[in-house]
Design a protein around this motif. Structure first.
Motif, mmCIF file in Angstrom:
data_model
loop_
_atom_site.group_PDB
_atom_site.id
_atom_site.type_symbol
_atom_site.label_atom_id
_atom_site.label_comp_id
_atom_site.label_asym_id
_atom_site.label_seq_id
_atom_site.Cartn_x
_atom_site.Cartn_y
_atom_site.Cartn_z
ATOM 1 N N LEU A 8 -4.514 9.343 -14.865
ATOM 2 C CA LEU A 8 -5.716 9.961 -15.425
ATOM 3 C C LEU A 8 -6.701 11.101 -14.086
ATOM 4 O O LEU A 8 -7.929 10.841 -14.502
ATOM 5 C CB LEU A 8 -7.247 8.149 -15.149
ATOM 6 N N GLY A 9 -5.669 11.370 -13.132
ATOM 7 C CA GLY A 9 -6.528 12.052 -12.029
ATOM 8 C C GLY A 9 -6.784 11.866 -11.522
ATOM 9 O O GLY A 9 -7.338 12.480 -10.361
ATOM 10 N N PHE A 10 -6.960 10.224 -10.343
ATOM 11 C CA PHE A 10 -7.192 10.186 -9.470
ATOM 12 C C PHE A 10 -6.111 10.634 -7.914
ATOM 13 O O PHE A 10 -5.332 10.913 -8.670
ATOM 14 C CB PHE A 10 -7.010 8.401 -9.456
ATOM 15 N N GLU A 11 -6.500 10.928 -6.877
ATOM 16 C CA GLU A 11 -5.520 11.027 -5.739
ATOM 17 C C GLU A 11 -5.139 9.946 -4.790
ATOM 18 O O GLU A 11 -6.728 9.105 -5.157
ATOM 19 C CB GLU A 11 -6.202 12.140 -5.410
ATOM 20 N N ARG A 12 -4.299 10.115 -4.574
ATOM 21 C CA ARG A 12 -4.202 9.217 -3.515
ATOM 22 C C ARG A 12 -5.075 9.421 -1.975
ATOM 23 O O ARG A 12 -4.653 10.215 -1.703
ATOM 24 C CB ARG A 12 -2.892 8.186 -3.296
ATOM 25 N N GLU A 13 -5.641 8.448 -1.361
ATOM 26 C CA GLU A 13 -6.729 9.033 -0.552
ATOM 27 C C GLU A 13 -5.900 8.173 1.474
ATOM 28 O O GLU A 13 -5.967 8.888 1.909
ATOM 29 C CB GLU A 13 -8.034 8.570 -0.450
ATOM 30 N N ALA A 14 -5.017 7.124 0.703
ATOM 31 C CA ALA A 14 -5.021 6.379 2.182
ATOM 32 C C ALA A 14 -4.134 5.254 1.223
ATOM 33 O O ALA A 14 -3.931 4.556 0.612
ATOM 34 C CB ALA A 14 -6.320 5.588 2.367
ATOM 35 N N HIS A 15 -3.623 4.417 2.532
ATOM 36 C CA HIS A 15 -2.202 3.338 2.353
ATOM 37 C C HIS A 15 -2.624 2.801 3.507
ATOM 38 O O HIS A 15 -2.694 3.091 4.157
ATOM 39 C CB HIS A 15 -1.380 3.974 2.592
ATOM 40 N N LEU A 16 -3.311 1.481 2.993
ATOM 41 C CA LEU A 16 -4.092 -0.133 4.051
ATOM 42 C C LEU A 16 -2.699 -0.275 4.321
ATOM 43 O O LEU A 16 -2.923 -0.797 3.301
ATOM 44 C CB LEU A 16 -5.716 -0.242 4.419
ATOM 45 N N LYS A 17 -2.108 -0.613 6.095
ATOM 46 C CA LYS A 17 -1.372 -1.310 5.868
ATOM 47 C C LYS A 17 -1.883 -2.865 6.037
ATOM 48 O O LYS A 17 -3.050 -2.910 7.413
ATOM 49 C CB LYS A 17 -0.531 -0.756 8.033
ATOM 50 N N GLN A 18 -1.569 -3.788 5.621
ATOM 51 C CA GLN A 18 -1.416 -5.293 5.681
ATOM 52 C C GLN A 18 -3.402 -5.485 5.866
ATOM 53 O O GLN A 18 -3.902 -6.051 6.427
ATOM 54 C CB GLN A 18 -1.250 -5.985 7.080
ATOM 55 N N ASN A 19 -4.108 -5.113 4.586
ATOM 56 C CA ASN A 19 -5.413 -5.439 5.395
ATOM 57 C C ASN A 19 -6.458 -6.432 4.352
ATOM 58 O O ASN A 19 -7.443 -6.135 4.602
ATOM 59 C CB ASN A 19 -6.346 -4.203 4.874
ATOM 60 N N VAL A 20 -5.408 -7.155 3.689
ATOM 61 C CA VAL A 20 -5.772 -7.883 2.719
ATOM 62 C C VAL A 20 -5.044 -9.109 2.292
ATOM 63 O O VAL A 20 -3.750 -9.387 2.347
ATOM 64 C CB VAL A 20 -6.137 -7.513 1.289
ATOM 65 N N TYR A 21 -5.666 -10.399 1.962
ATOM 66 C CA TYR A 21 -4.663 -11.024 2.096
ATOM 67 C C TYR A 21 -5.257 -11.827 0.276
ATOM 68 O O TYR A 21 -6.236 -12.275 0.733
ATOM 69 C CB TYR A 21 -3.852 -11.839 2.669
ATOM 70 N N PHE A 22 -4.665 -12.757 -0.315
ATOM 71 C CA PHE A 22 -4.997 -13.723 -1.612
ATOM 72 C C PHE A 22 -4.806 -15.462 -1.699
ATOM 73 O O PHE A 22 -5.119 -16.492 -1.653
ATOM 74 C CB PHE A 22 -4.839 -12.725 -2.895
ATOM 75 N N TRP A 23 -3.091 -15.172 -1.130
ATOM 76 C CA TRP A 23 -2.965 -16.450 -0.797
ATOM 77 C C TRP A 23 -2.592 -16.508 0.451
ATOM 78 O O TRP A 23 -2.421 -15.542 1.625
ATOM 79 C CB TRP A 23 -1.811 -16.162 -1.542
ATOM 80 N N THR A 24 -2.555 -17.901 1.162
ATOM 81 C CA THR A 24 -1.714 -17.657 1.992
ATOM 82 C C THR A 24 0.291 -19.292 1.808
ATOM 83 O O THR A 24 0.398 -18.768 0.555
ATOM 84 C CB THR A 24 -2.366 -19.193 3.095
ATOM 85 N N ASP A 25 0.412 -19.082 3.058
ATOM 86 C CA ASP A 25 2.238 -19.739 2.823
ATOM 87 C C ASP A 25 2.243 -21.075 2.699
ATOM 88 O O ASP A 25 1.853 -21.347 2.959
ATOM 89 C CB ASP A 25 3.279 -19.178 3.490
#
Length: 137
Positions: A102-119
């Motif tokens: 769609l013409g979007f450009e990748r601006e960043a790769h954030l490392k381990q910045n979110v979580y949705f689940w737990t172990d």
């Protein structure tokens, strides 16, 4: 893995929000008017939008997401939106390939910045995030 489930009241409140907001747009098949998914257009600071997509699995990889997103981009930019940015899971190859097509450009790769689940011990299962953007020039 712990999965959060909504209570009936939470689900009802969420549904009422979805129905009442202009940030949630239903996507339907032209031929049948059957709803096949939705696009969320979150309003952000500085005249920006952040989309999110949900399509029923049966309609994946048929071009509907791209067609819907192209229409959303066109209308948003025509209405004066300056920037549209999206976040996605680097492991979701279909999502970031769609954004790039769609013409979007990748601006960043954030490392381990979110979580949705737990172990099983209640510890976060952290995920990376790609950030993409498209600017109305």
């Amino acid at each position: 893995m712990n999965i959060c489930r909504m209570s009936l009241d939470e689900a009802r409140d969420n549904l009422n929000w979805r129905i009442g907001t202009d940030e949630m747009i239903a996507v339907e098949l032209k031929e049948t008017h059957k709803m096949i998914g939705n696009i969320y257009l979150g309003k952000r600071d500085f005249n920006s939008l952040e989309p999110g997509l949900v399509f029923y699995r049966h309609f994946w990889e048929k071009g509907y997401a791209k067609e819907s997103c192209n229409a959303m981009l066109r209308l948003s930019f025509q209405n004066g939106v300056h920037r549209i940015f999206a976040e996605c899971d680097p492991e979701n190859i279909s999502s970031w390939k769609l954004l790039e097509s769609l013409g979007f450009e990748r601006e960043a790769h954030l490392k381990q910045n979110v979580y949705f689940w737990t172990d099983e011990n209640g510890q976060p299962i952290r995920k990376d995030t790609f950030i993409y953007a498209k600017v109305n020039i």
